[in-house]
Every structure is written in structure tokens, then in C-alpha cells.
Design an enzyme around this catalytic site. Sequence first.
Site, PDB file in Angstrom:
ATOM      1  N   HIS A  96      66.996  32.421  83.705  1.00  0.00           N
ATOM      2  CA  HIS A  96      66.096  33.509  84.106  1.00  0.00           C
ATOM      3  C   HIS A  96      64.680  32.917  84.213  1.00  0.00           C
ATOM      4  O   HIS A  96      63.744  33.371  83.562  1.00  0.00           O
ATOM      5  CB  HIS A  96      66.167  34.669  83.113  1.00  0.00           C
ATOM      6  CG  HIS A  96      65.695  35.980  83.691  1.00  0.00           C
ATOM      7  ND1 HIS A  96      66.454  37.115  83.699  1.00  0.00           N
ATOM      8  CD2 HIS A  96      64.530  36.316  84.284  1.00  0.00           C
ATOM      9  CE1 HIS A  96      65.777  38.110  84.276  1.00  0.00           C
ATOM     10  NE2 HIS A  96      64.605  37.645  84.628  1.00  0.00           N
ATOM     11  N   GLU A 136      69.893  45.017  87.139  1.00  0.00           N
ATOM     12  CA  GLU A 136      68.534  45.480  86.853  1.00  0.00           C
ATOM     13  C   GLU A 136      68.203  46.635  87.778  1.00  0.00           C
ATOM     14  O   GLU A 136      68.558  46.611  88.964  1.00  0.00           O
ATOM     15  CB  GLU A 136      67.478  44.392  87.124  1.00  0.00           C
ATOM     16  CG  GLU A 136      67.353  43.359  86.054  1.00  0.00           C
ATOM     17  CD  GLU A 136      66.331  42.276  86.383  1.00  0.00           C
ATOM     18  OE1 GLU A 136      65.307  42.588  87.035  1.00  0.00           O
ATOM     19  OE2 GLU A 136      66.567  41.122  85.994  1.00  0.00           O
ATOM     20  N   ARG A 179      72.271  42.676  78.489  1.00  0.00           N
ATOM     21  CA  ARG A 179      72.052  41.497  79.308  1.00  0.00           C
ATOM     22  C   ARG A 179      70.769  40.811  78.855  1.00  0.00           C
ATOM     23  O   ARG A 179      69.709  41.434  78.822  1.00  0.00           O
ATOM     24  CB  ARG A 179      71.938  41.907  80.790  1.00  0.00           C
ATOM     25  CG  ARG A 179      71.605  40.758  81.665  1.00  0.00           C
ATOM     26  CD  ARG A 179      71.492  41.088  83.145  1.00  0.00           C
ATOM     27  NE  ARG A 179      71.029  39.869  83.784  1.00  0.00           N
ATOM     28  CZ  ARG A 179      70.009  39.770  84.623  1.00  0.00           C
ATOM     29  NH1 ARG A 179      69.361  40.847  85.017  1.00  0.00           N
ATOM     30  NH2 ARG A 179      69.634  38.606  85.094  1.00  0.00           N
ATOM     31  N   GLU A 212      68.115  35.914  90.349  1.00  0.00           N
ATOM     32  CA  GLU A 212      67.215  36.068  91.487  1.00  0.00           C
ATOM     33  C   GLU A 212      66.733  34.765  92.110  1.00  0.00           C
ATOM     34  O   GLU A 212      65.536  34.433  92.038  1.00  0.00           O
ATOM     35  CB  GLU A 212      66.001  36.909  91.083  1.00  0.00           C
ATOM     36  CG  GLU A 212      66.366  38.275  90.548  1.00  0.00           C
ATOM     37  CD  GLU A 212      65.169  39.206  90.425  1.00  0.00           C
ATOM     38  OE1 GLU A 212      64.029  38.734  90.482  1.00  0.00           O
ATOM     39  OE2 GLU A 212      65.383  40.422  90.275  1.00  0.00           O
ATOM     40  N   ASN A 272      70.096  43.340  91.494  1.00  0.00           N
ATOM     41  CA  ASN A 272      68.883  43.962  90.967  1.00  0.00           C
ATOM     42  C   ASN A 272      68.257  44.764  92.089  1.00  0.00           C
ATOM     43  O   ASN A 272      67.954  44.223  93.156  1.00  0.00           O
ATOM     44  CB  ASN A 272      67.881  42.902  90.499  1.00  0.00           C
ATOM     45  CG  ASN A 272      68.406  42.100  89.313  1.00  0.00           C
ATOM     46  OD1 ASN A 272      69.431  42.445  88.726  1.00  0.00           O
ATOM     47  ND2 ASN A 272      67.701  41.032  88.968  1.00  0.00           N
ATOM     48  N   TYR A 319      65.227  47.574  93.036  1.00  0.00           N
ATOM     49  CA  TYR A 319      64.036  48.323  92.624  1.00  0.00           C
ATOM     50  C   TYR A 319      63.563  49.290  93.711  1.00  0.00           C
ATOM     51  O   TYR A 319      63.175  50.408  93.426  1.00  0.00           O
ATOM     52  CB  TYR A 319      62.902  47.353  92.264  1.00  0.00           C
ATOM     53  CG  TYR A 319      63.174  46.653  90.954  1.00  0.00           C
ATOM     54  CD1 TYR A 319      62.793  47.220  89.751  1.00  0.00           C
ATOM     55  CD2 TYR A 319      63.866  45.442  90.916  1.00  0.00           C
ATOM     56  CE1 TYR A 319      63.071  46.607  88.538  1.00  0.00           C
ATOM     57  CE2 TYR A 319      64.157  44.815  89.710  1.00  0.00           C
ATOM     58  CZ  TYR A 319      63.756  45.408  88.527  1.00  0.00           C
ATOM     59  OH  TYR A 319      64.051  44.804  87.335  1.00  0.00           O
TER      60      TYR A 319
HETATM   61  C1  GCO Z   1      63.686  40.222  87.837  1.00  0.00           C
HETATM   62  C2  GCO Z   1      63.000  40.018  86.836  1.00  0.00           C
HETATM   63  C3  GCO Z   1      62.352  40.813  85.854  1.00  0.00           C
HETATM   64  C4  GCO Z   1      61.155  41.587  86.246  1.00  0.00           C
HETATM   65  C5  GCO Z   1      61.535  42.868  86.910  1.00  0.00           C
HETATM   66  C6  GCO Z   1      60.362  43.736  87.273  1.00  0.00           C
HETATM   67  O1  GCO Z   1      64.813  39.747  87.595  1.00  0.00           O
HETATM   68  O2  GCO Z   1      63.152  40.634  88.834  1.00  0.00           O
HETATM   69  O3  GCO Z   1      64.103  39.639  86.099  1.00  0.00           O
HETATM   70  O4  GCO Z   1      62.059  39.737  85.050  1.00  0.00           O
HETATM   71  O5  GCO Z   1      60.461  41.852  85.109  1.00  0.00           O
HETATM   72  O6  GCO Z   1      62.222  42.617  88.065  1.00  0.00           O
HETATM   73  O7  GCO Z   1      59.578  43.119  88.222  1.00  0.00           O
END
Ligand code: GCO
Length: 447
Positions: free
Chosen positions: A121, A356, A77, A166, A298, A300
Amino acid sequence: MEKTDFGKDFNWGVATSSFQIEGSNHVDGKIDSIWDVFTKTKGKIRNGDQANDACNHYELWKEDFKLLKKLGVDSYRFSISWPRVVGQDLKTKNQKGIDFYKKQINELLELEITPFLTLNHWDIPQAFFEKGGWVNRDCINYFLEYANFLSNEYGDIVKNWITHNEPWVISHLGYSLGTHAPGIKSFSDYIKVNHHLLISHGLSIPIIRENSKKSEVGIVLNLTPGYPESSSPEDKEETLIFNQFFNEWFLDPLYKKKYPKEVMDHWIKKGDFPANTDFIKENDFDIIATETDFLGINYYSRAILKSSDTDNNKYPIENISGSKTKFDWEVFPDGLEKLLLDVNEHCNPKKIYITENGCSYDYEIDSKNQINDIKRIEYLESHLLACKRAINKGVPLKGYFHWSFMDNFEWAEGYYHRFGLVHIDFQTFERLPKLSYEWYRNFLIKL
Ligand code: GCO
């Protein structure tokens, strides 16, 4: 855990984005993006770091693709830098930029790696911003022209398209907090930007499908599930508002043709929400909810919400796992499993990809020239297990893209955070695969 547990058609990949890795920001006719301007604004980027070179992927992409192949991924990607492929008028084409990506896509196909291409992006042309950008509804047409031109150009060789990455980050950090480009602090701009991004997404889908036959189109959302810090009604209310602000503000229009109510009432009560809602037109939700082929998520970490009104003596604080990444984000794989189950139940997307997932940790290069990033391996493994549990419970999860393939320019944080499976020396541009790269490789190709 085996790769085969995830099913035969599962897409194993890694992700990057143009501005974060390419460098060569003023080479071969590339015009300024809002991030080129923002990074030069004093005080906006940690340590004043610049992305003029980033990972120098613009020159070293072939070397990077060798590492990609060796890793054993079947998908990659990445994003197109809009300011690399057009001129200042946003209409003329920049052939050198177009060729740069065409060569990459063809090379990926040669290596039997499927390209997943993101149109936006974040590094939009400064010229687009100056014409009004996402705040100005008329500017949506520029994005549609861009989507039309890209899908025309690459429609035969790219079959997986992502419109925006995002929208929450674009609008909230870029237009409300102002900590990301273009650095605006206006609540009403922020709400409009969200709305226009979603409309441009919906309108671009039929265009891409027309130009790129048998392709799949989706959008990528960063979803952060909120959890109350205690069982108090106040913390629960705070959590509900957070979840609507962060997640449902996007999921609801995309899948239910509406904005969530409580957070909107909350904003209206505070006097934040624009009094004039003319920017929302009659058919907008039909456009936004144009059916997609997949939802990219995405993930985290989670957020823990606490209301200042909670009586802590009455409501004890829930247990919190404690382990955190360098970004201070809690490592919480259960949140990913729950998120996948919830999104599947409430939105029922045809297909989901984790577009992500990753973590920032610092590790030194040791005397054997190795980087033993054990914590990244633990993070990766525990999140893959969470994906597997969700699949076993019926979630149509069809792919996982680790963020990131290589260390890169982390936006307002500059080079302070390292998310890569491959270490980058930002002085010499030397690449050094970390232990996590070897772990993922071993998992993918069973050495
Ligand atoms: C996201 C961002 C990334 C960041 C990653 C870490 O999509 O959030 O694409 O560019 O680098 O999330 O913070």
C-alpha cells in the site's frame, strides 16, 4: 435495506493502510519508506504535516481492535509496511516488525475477524527505490522475495492476500505527476512502473498460493468511470481516452492480455509513449493475466470529461448531481452500480470486493461529545444500495470495506481530510466513534 440482502457469505469490513495509521516510523528497527523521505521534502505535503505519529496505531492497535470488534465487522483490510519487516539490504528480516503484524493477525483471529492483507500500500522501502524500484525490471525480484517471505511467515493465519493497492496512483501520482512519493515526473518511468507492478503481481500469485494453502489472492484497482459532459463526439472521445487511461490500462492486461489501443495511439501521437517498447517482453501478458481469486475495486466518485473542442451551444451540458465531499469529489452512487455491472460484463472476475469506498467531511465534536456526520451516513447508505442493485443484477460482489476505519494521514493532503468512522484527535490520539460508526454498527449487528 438489510445486511442479509447481500447474502450470507458477504464480507463486511473496513480498511486502513500501514503508513496512514501506524506512526512509530523509526521505532523497533523500521527503515525509511519512500513516504518517510517524501513527507520530509519541503512543499510536498499540505501544511507540512508529518506522519511520524499518524494515529499511533503502532501502540494503540489493541484499543483499535476493540472498536473493530464492537463495530461488528467480519473482515479487516490492512497493509504490511515492507520497511518494518526487512533491513536496509532488503534481505535480513526485522523480527520486531514481523512480530508486530503476527500479534495483530492472531488477535484478529481471536476476535473472529478475517484479515485481508495488502502487501504493497505504497510505503515501499527507500532502499528498494534506490536500487531502481518499480522502474527497474530486475527489482521485481525484491518484491517476490518479500511476497515469499510474508506468505511463508503468515501463510497459515492469513488466507486473503492483496498484492498491490492502486497501481494507477503509485505510477501516475508517484512517477508522472510527482505529487506522491517518490515525486518523479517522467512519462516513460510511469509507463514502466505500471508494467512492472503488474508483472510483479502476476509472478507473486503462485508464490503466495504455494506458501498459503487454500488462500485467495487478488489485486486492488482504483476505478473511476468517466462520463462525457455532453453528447458531443469530442466529449465522448475524451471520455473513451480517460477510461482507457484510468481503468482499462489495468483491467485489459489483467483480463484480456493487452493494453487498450486508443489511449496508446493517443500517447504515441503526442510523443509521450516511450519509443522503445523493449520493456514489454513476449510472455508478459500471460504473466500479468495469471488468474486471481478476486478483484478489489476502490470506488469514490466518477469523472466528467469535457473537450475544449465541444461547441457548447450545440451540445448542452448533462445534468450533474451537485453534491460533493470535502475533497470536491461528486457523490455519485449510480456510478458504482454501473461500474460493477461493466467490470463484470467485460472482465468476468470470479469474485469482486469493494475494497475501499468512503468520503471526507469535516464535522466538529458537539457539546455532547458526539460527531453527527450525517453526510457520511448518507454516502455509506447510498453506496451500499448501489452495491445491492448490482448484486441483484448478477454481479458476484462478495464484500464491502469502508474507507476508512479511522481518520488518518491522507498522503499529500496530510491531516486535512477525515475519512474515518472513528474520529482521531491527532494531538492526544483519543478515539471517538462518530455517528456513522454507530450507523454501520447498527446495520451490521442489528441493535
Ligand atoms: C487509496 C488509498 C487511501 C486513501 C483514500 C482516500 O487506496 O486510494 O488507499 O489510502 O486514503 O483513497 O483518498
